[in-house]
Design a protein around this motif. Structure first.
Motif, PDB file in Angstrom:
ATOM      1  N   PHE A   1       9.172 -19.624 -41.172  1.00  0.00           N
ATOM      2  CA  PHE A   1       7.880 -19.364 -41.799  1.00  0.00           C
ATOM      3  C   PHE A   1       8.019 -19.252 -43.319  1.00  0.00           C
ATOM      4  O   PHE A   1       7.190 -19.795 -44.061  1.00  0.00           O
ATOM      5  CB  PHE A   1       7.265 -18.088 -41.226  1.00  0.00           C
ATOM      6  CG  PHE A   1       5.930 -17.747 -41.827  1.00  0.00           C
ATOM      7  CD1 PHE A   1       4.811 -18.492 -41.500  1.00  0.00           C
ATOM      8  CD2 PHE A   1       5.800 -16.695 -42.715  1.00  0.00           C
ATOM      9  CE1 PHE A   1       3.579 -18.191 -42.054  1.00  0.00           C
ATOM     10  CE2 PHE A   1       4.578 -16.385 -43.269  1.00  0.00           C
ATOM     11  CZ  PHE A   1       3.462 -17.138 -42.933  1.00  0.00           C
ATOM     12  N   CYS A   2       9.066 -18.594 -43.771  1.00  0.00           N
ATOM     13  CA  CYS A   2       9.296 -18.485 -45.227  1.00  0.00           C
ATOM     14  C   CYS A   2       9.550 -19.855 -45.831  1.00  0.00           C
ATOM     15  O   CYS A   2       9.008 -20.183 -46.900  1.00  0.00           O
ATOM     16  CB  CYS A   2      10.467 -17.550 -45.509  1.00  0.00           C
ATOM     17  SG  CYS A   2      10.127 -15.836 -45.124  1.00  0.00           S
ATOM     18  N   TYR A   3      10.374 -20.677 -45.162  1.00  0.00           N
ATOM     19  CA  TYR A   3      10.616 -22.032 -45.648  1.00  0.00           C
ATOM     20  C   TYR A   3       9.328 -22.851 -45.656  1.00  0.00           C
ATOM     21  O   TYR A   3       9.096 -23.659 -46.557  1.00  0.00           O
ATOM     22  CB  TYR A   3      11.660 -22.741 -44.794  1.00  0.00           C
ATOM     23  CG  TYR A   3      13.076 -22.264 -45.029  1.00  0.00           C
ATOM     24  CD1 TYR A   3      13.508 -21.843 -46.273  1.00  0.00           C
ATOM     25  CD2 TYR A   3      13.988 -22.236 -43.989  1.00  0.00           C
ATOM     26  CE1 TYR A   3      14.795 -21.412 -46.484  1.00  0.00           C
ATOM     27  CE2 TYR A   3      15.280 -21.809 -44.181  1.00  0.00           C
ATOM     28  CZ  TYR A   3      15.682 -21.396 -45.435  1.00  0.00           C
ATOM     29  OH  TYR A   3      16.961 -20.971 -45.641  1.00  0.00           O
ATOM     30  N   PHE A   4       8.487 -22.653 -44.658  1.00  0.00           N
ATOM     31  CA  PHE A   4       7.220 -23.360 -44.592  1.00  0.00           C
ATOM     32  C   PHE A   4       6.327 -22.994 -45.778  1.00  0.00           C
ATOM     33  O   PHE A   4       5.739 -23.873 -46.417  1.00  0.00           O
ATOM     34  CB  PHE A   4       6.506 -23.056 -43.274  1.00  0.00           C
ATOM     35  CG  PHE A   4       5.148 -23.663 -43.169  1.00  0.00           C
ATOM     36  CD1 PHE A   4       5.001 -25.018 -42.958  1.00  0.00           C
ATOM     37  CD2 PHE A   4       4.013 -22.885 -43.284  1.00  0.00           C
ATOM     38  CE1 PHE A   4       3.743 -25.588 -42.858  1.00  0.00           C
ATOM     39  CE2 PHE A   4       2.759 -23.440 -43.192  1.00  0.00           C
ATOM     40  CZ  PHE A   4       2.620 -24.802 -42.974  1.00  0.00           C
ATOM     41  N   ILE A   5       6.224 -21.716 -46.087  1.00  0.00           N
ATOM     42  CA  ILE A   5       5.392 -21.273 -47.200  1.00  0.00           C
ATOM     43  C   ILE A   5       5.921 -21.816 -48.523  1.00  0.00           C
ATOM     44  O   ILE A   5       5.150 -22.289 -49.379  1.00  0.00           O
ATOM     45  CB  ILE A   5       5.296 -19.724 -47.230  1.00  0.00           C
ATOM     46  CG1 ILE A   5       4.592 -19.211 -45.979  1.00  0.00           C
ATOM     47  CG2 ILE A   5       4.611 -19.225 -48.484  1.00  0.00           C
ATOM     48  CD1 ILE A   5       3.156 -19.678 -45.831  1.00  0.00           C
ATOM     49  N   ILE A   6       7.241 -21.779 -48.710  1.00  0.00           N
ATOM     50  CA  ILE A   6       7.835 -22.303 -49.938  1.00  0.00           C
ATOM     51  C   ILE A   6       7.576 -23.796 -50.053  1.00  0.00           C
ATOM     52  O   ILE A   6       7.213 -24.298 -51.129  1.00  0.00           O
ATOM     53  CB  ILE A   6       9.344 -21.981 -49.973  1.00  0.00           C
ATOM     54  CG1 ILE A   6       9.547 -20.482 -50.154  1.00  0.00           C
ATOM     55  CG2 ILE A   6      10.047 -22.755 -51.081  1.00  0.00           C
ATOM     56  CD1 ILE A   6      10.959 -20.018 -49.938  1.00  0.00           C
ATOM     57  N   THR A   7       7.736 -24.524 -48.953  1.00  0.00           N
ATOM     58  CA  THR A   7       7.461 -25.963 -48.952  1.00  0.00           C
ATOM     59  C   THR A   7       6.007 -26.239 -49.272  1.00  0.00           C
ATOM     60  O   THR A   7       5.690 -27.153 -50.051  1.00  0.00           O
ATOM     61  CB  THR A   7       7.817 -26.564 -47.580  1.00  0.00           C
ATOM     62  OG1 THR A   7       9.185 -26.296 -47.300  1.00  0.00           O
ATOM     63  CG2 THR A   7       7.569 -28.050 -47.541  1.00  0.00           C
ATOM     64  N   LEU A   8       5.129 -25.460 -48.706  1.00  0.00           N
ATOM     65  CA  LEU A   8       3.704 -25.615 -48.954  1.00  0.00           C
ATOM     66  C   LEU A   8       3.371 -25.409 -50.430  1.00  0.00           C
ATOM     67  O   LEU A   8       2.628 -26.203 -51.027  1.00  0.00           O
ATOM     68  CB  LEU A   8       2.926 -24.635 -48.083  1.00  0.00           C
ATOM     69  CG  LEU A   8       1.417 -24.740 -48.083  1.00  0.00           C
ATOM     70  CD1 LEU A   8       1.003 -26.034 -47.413  1.00  0.00           C
ATOM     71  CD2 LEU A   8       0.826 -23.559 -47.352  1.00  0.00           C
ATOM     72  N   LEU A   9       3.921 -24.373 -51.026  1.00  0.00           N
ATOM     73  CA  LEU A   9       3.638 -24.079 -52.431  1.00  0.00           C
ATOM     74  C   LEU A   9       4.206 -25.146 -53.363  1.00  0.00           C
ATOM     75  O   LEU A   9       3.531 -25.574 -54.317  1.00  0.00           O
ATOM     76  CB  LEU A   9       4.190 -22.703 -52.805  1.00  0.00           C
ATOM     77  CG  LEU A   9       3.492 -21.511 -52.152  1.00  0.00           C
ATOM     78  CD1 LEU A   9       4.238 -20.224 -52.476  1.00  0.00           C
ATOM     79  CD2 LEU A   9       2.049 -21.425 -52.599  1.00  0.00           C
ATOM     80  N   ILE A  10       5.431 -25.591 -53.091  1.00  0.00           N
ATOM     81  CA  ILE A  10       6.035 -26.615 -53.946  1.00  0.00           C
ATOM     82  C   ILE A  10       5.261 -27.916 -53.856  1.00  0.00           C
ATOM     83  O   ILE A  10       4.950 -28.543 -54.875  1.00  0.00           O
ATOM     84  CB  ILE A  10       7.516 -26.819 -53.567  1.00  0.00           C
ATOM     85  CG1 ILE A  10       8.325 -25.589 -53.959  1.00  0.00           C
ATOM     86  CG2 ILE A  10       8.087 -28.055 -54.248  1.00  0.00           C
ATOM     87  CD1 ILE A  10       9.750 -25.606 -53.448  1.00  0.00           C
ATOM     88  N   SER A  11       4.937 -28.339 -52.636  1.00  0.00           N
ATOM     89  CA  SER A  11       4.218 -29.607 -52.491  1.00  0.00           C
ATOM     90  C   SER A  11       2.814 -29.519 -53.080  1.00  0.00           C
ATOM     91  O   SER A  11       2.330 -30.476 -53.688  1.00  0.00           O
ATOM     92  CB  SER A  11       4.168 -30.042 -51.035  1.00  0.00           C
ATOM     93  OG  SER A  11       3.351 -29.180 -50.283  1.00  0.00           O
ATOM     94  N   ALA A  12       2.156 -28.376 -52.931  1.00  0.00           N
ATOM     95  CA  ALA A  12       0.818 -28.224 -53.524  1.00  0.00           C
ATOM     96  C   ALA A  12       0.903 -28.280 -55.040  1.00  0.00           C
ATOM     97  O   ALA A  12       0.040 -28.889 -55.700  1.00  0.00           O
ATOM     98  CB  ALA A  12       0.201 -26.901 -53.077  1.00  0.00           C
ATOM     99  N   GLY A  13       1.929 -27.681 -55.610  1.00  0.00           N
ATOM    100  CA  GLY A  13       2.109 -27.739 -57.062  1.00  0.00           C
ATOM    101  C   GLY A  13       2.314 -29.159 -57.552  1.00  0.00           C
ATOM    102  O   GLY A  13       1.721 -29.575 -58.562  1.00  0.00           O
ATOM    103  N   PHE A  14       3.135 -29.927 -56.856  1.00  0.00           N
ATOM    104  CA  PHE A  14       3.355 -31.312 -57.265  1.00  0.00           C
ATOM    105  C   PHE A  14       2.109 -32.165 -57.054  1.00  0.00           C
ATOM    106  O   PHE A  14       1.818 -33.050 -57.861  1.00  0.00           O
ATOM    107  CB  PHE A  14       4.547 -31.914 -56.528  1.00  0.00           C
ATOM    108  CG  PHE A  14       5.859 -31.594 -57.175  1.00  0.00           C
ATOM    109  CD1 PHE A  14       6.280 -32.267 -58.309  1.00  0.00           C
ATOM    110  CD2 PHE A  14       6.677 -30.610 -56.659  1.00  0.00           C
ATOM    111  CE1 PHE A  14       7.486 -31.973 -58.914  1.00  0.00           C
ATOM    112  CE2 PHE A  14       7.882 -30.306 -57.253  1.00  0.00           C
ATOM    113  CZ  PHE A  14       8.288 -30.988 -58.384  1.00  0.00           C
ATOM    114  N   LEU A  15       1.362 -31.914 -55.983  1.00  0.00           N
ATOM    115  CA  LEU A  15       0.137 -32.691 -55.755  1.00  0.00           C
ATOM    116  C   LEU A  15      -0.924 -32.357 -56.796  1.00  0.00           C
ATOM    117  O   LEU A  15      -1.651 -33.243 -57.257  1.00  0.00           O
ATOM    118  CB  LEU A  15      -0.386 -32.459 -54.338  1.00  0.00           C
ATOM    119  CG  LEU A  15       0.459 -33.074 -53.229  1.00  0.00           C
ATOM    120  CD1 LEU A  15      -0.064 -32.649 -51.860  1.00  0.00           C
ATOM    121  CD2 LEU A  15       0.487 -34.584 -53.334  1.00  0.00           C
TER     122      LEU A  15
END
Length: 72
Positions: free
Chosen positions: A4-18
């Motif tokens: 879940f922590c990895y999922f949240i980090i992935t979500l935040l990084i990808s949203a920032g790049f998008l």
């Protein structure tokens, strides 16, 4: 919990790049990074689940071995 922590980090990084891709004249490198993060997340998730399954299988074999030793 770790996934879940990895999922949240992935979500935040990808949203920032998008979001960053919206303001650049050539957004394709940022799209590549954003989707690449998801590919890495999915790849690592499958590796973790395979390792967990192998560990469970080893534990079950050990339990069966110990049960057979106590019966003799």
């Amino acid at each position: 919990m770790k996934t879940f922590c990895y999922f949240i980090i992935t979500l935040l990084i990808s949203a920032g790049f998008l979001l960053g891709a919206m303001n650049t004249p050539n957004p394709f490198p940022l799209f590549t990074v954003a989707f690449g993060i998801w590919v890495i997340f999915i790849w690592r998730y499958t590796v973790r689940t395979k390792k967990q399954a192998a560990k469970r299988a080893r534990e079950q074999l050990f339990e069966q071995y110990m049960r057979s030793r106590t019966r003799q």
